[in-house]
Design an enzyme around this catalytic site. Structure first.
Site, short mmCIF file in Angstrom:
data_model
loop_
_atom_site.label_atom_id
_atom_site.label_comp_id
_atom_site.label_asym_id
_atom_site.label_seq_id
_atom_site.Cartn_x
_atom_site.Cartn_y
_atom_site.Cartn_z
N GLY A 88 0.84 -1.19 0.00
CA GLY A 88 0.00 0.00 0.00
C GLY A 88 0.88 1.24 0.00
N CYS A 120 -7.74 21.29 18.75
CA CYS A 120 -7.67 21.66 20.15
C CYS A 120 -7.11 20.51 20.98
CB CYS A 120 -9.05 22.06 20.65
SG CYS A 120 -8.93 23.12 22.07
C1 LIG Z 1 -2.24 -2.51 5.32
C2 LIG Z 1 -2.06 -3.81 4.65
C3 LIG Z 1 -1.15 -3.94 3.60
C4 LIG Z 1 -0.29 -2.81 3.11
O1 LIG Z 1 0.73 -2.48 3.97
P1 LIG Z 1 1.82 -1.41 3.49
O2 LIG Z 1 2.79 -1.34 4.59
O3 LIG Z 1 1.10 -0.13 3.28
O4 LIG Z 1 2.43 -1.94 2.26
C5 LIG Z 1 -1.07 -5.16 2.97
N1 LIG Z 1 -1.82 -6.20 3.37
C6 LIG Z 1 -2.70 -6.11 4.38
C7 LIG Z 1 -3.51 -7.30 4.76
C8 LIG Z 1 -2.84 -4.93 5.06
O5 LIG Z 1 -3.71 -4.85 6.07
#
Ligand SMILES: *Cc1c(COP(=O)(O)O)cnc(C)c1O
Length: 414
Positions: free
Chosen positions: A263, A335
């Site tokens: 991600g 705040c």
């Molecule tokens: C959040 C997540 C990812 C991505 O993680 P990154 O560190 O952003 O690459 C991949 N697989 C699952 C199941 C996740 O929950």
């Protein structure tokens, strides 16, 4: 300062501040870099589920890892086919979620024995013969940039503990589930050495599943937020994955599909949060030392990472006649004293930046991942616009929320 050729000042004048800005050329570059690592690449869409970003993934043949059924449905609305989506979770939020996954044939990756059992029971009631599922394994250790983002080991709630895999096989057998996928995701913001070691462990676990077709090594690709340091090299992951999957192909004597699902690394670098300096403030410590605060209109309701994890983000000041760098603390409108963008170990720390004046801009980099996605209405602050810059042009992909937007779901009682 420019983002893909467009002046930040111009963007702020056109769309107002605060505003999220995404560079499409930066996004395309990271897609290109990540896509060549693995035969199947999924985008962990929770990092940034902006429609335009999802569309870009779709156009490049990237598939989806979704962590809620609403994410699954959002991906479908963005044009992904159900068969291109993997739903990873440790629970179904409610019974409707199980039925949705079964009816829409969403490949489901169960992170607990309880979830697998619930899926199995619901599947039996459909009267169908068999269905393929995946299981998420907790390999007994994890990694992450923060304790909160470490998703493996005894202190993580995620995944079926690696010693309980025979129980997973029993549940599958009882309900006619075929475990065709195994998966692990040990955390966000770890390093390559960990990823390498866990990939080895996953291969050992995978050998216990005779119907294996897919092995998913998760996300967690590192991203270096400090532009003064070299970007983390991820190119060697390709040969690590090749080698690991090769072991499995040899073991089973057939093709095994290799998947990854980053991600952060896809989107972190393409996003900027742009705010405006509204006021300056200062205090004195007991020893008489002066602390200078720059208060802008961007805070943890817009970007929670510094507050939640003490994360570092690069920051630039944009303004005319800026003086030399000095020590300044950049804080926001919320705040709460914790509303500081310049933090380390959950403490405000000054950063060397030119002292701005009201009206100058604050640009926060590395804000594409877990930025807008984690923003909130805290303090009745509206969710802010998302603007995409592409080939010298800016497009609004999400407008600023209004007060009416924020009040819409509330009952009219008086
Ligand atoms: C959040 C997540 C990812 C991505 O993680 P990154 O560190 O952003 O690459 C991949 N697989 C699952 C199941 C996740 O929950």
């Amino acid at each position: 300062m420019k983002i893909e050729g467009v002046g930040v000042r111009e963007i702020s004048e056109k769309f107002g501040t605060p505003v999220y800005v995404y560079s499409m050329s930066a996004l395309r570059q990271s897609i290109k870099e990540i896509k060549q690592l693995s035969p199947v690449t999924r985008y962990a869409m929770k990092a940034c589920s902006n429609k335009r970003v999802l569309k870009e993934m779709l156009d490049h043949g990237i598939k989806i890892d979704a962590v809620s059924v609403y994410e699954v449905r959002r991906a479908i609305k963005a044009g992904f086919k159900p068969e291109d989506i993997c739903f990873t979770s440790d629970i179904f939020s409610n019974a409707n979620d199980v039925h949705f996954c079964l009816e829409d044939k969403i490949f489901t990756n169960c992170g607990t024995l309880g979830m697998l059992e619930e899926y199995g029971c619901a599947f039996e009631k459909t009267g169908r013969g068999s269905v393929k599922v995946s299981i998420r394994i907790n390999p007994g250790e994890g990694a992450g940039h923060s304790k909160k983002t470490n998703t493996g080991g005894p202190y993580s709630k995620h995944g079926i503990w690696y010693e309980n895999l025979s129980e997973a096989r029993n549940i599958a057998k009882r309900h006619g589930l075929i475990i065709s996928g195994v998966h692990t995701h040990i955390g966000s913001g770890g390093d390559m050495d960990h990823l390498k070691r866990i990939a080895g462990k996953l291969v050992d676990f995978a050998k216990q599943f005779s119907d294996l077709e897919v092995v998913n090594f998760g996300g967690g690709l590192p991203y270096q937020y400090d532009p003064n340091l070299p970007q983390d090299d991820i190119s060697r992951y390709k040969s690590i994955l090749n080698e690991r999957v090769g072991i499995l192909e040899q073991y089973f004597g057939r093709k095994i599909v290799c998947e990854i699902e980053p991600g952060r690394r896809f989107v972190a670098g393409c996003g900027y949060l742009v705010g405006e300096v509204r006021a300056l403030n200062h205090t004195f410590e007991e020893d008489g030392k002066r602390l200078d605060y720059v208060l802008g209109n961007i805070g943890f309701c817009h970007l929670i990472r510094p507050m939640a994890y003490g994360s570092f983000h690069p920051i630039w000041i944009v303004g005319d006649d800026l003086g030399p760098d000095q020590n300044i603390i950049i804080a926001g409108p919320v705040c709460e004293s914790g509303d500081v963008l310049t933090q380390k170990n959950e403490e405000p720390v000054p950063r060397r930046l030119p002292m701005p004046k009201a009206g100058d801009l604050i640009v926060v980099g590395g804000a594409g991942a877990y930025g807008f996605a984690m923003s909130s209405n805290y303090n009745t602050q509206p969710l802010i616009p998302e603007v995409v810059v592409e080939e010298g042009k800016c497009k609004l992909t999400r407008r600023r929320q209004t007060l009416d937007d924020m009040l819409r779901e509330e009952a009219d009682m008086f």
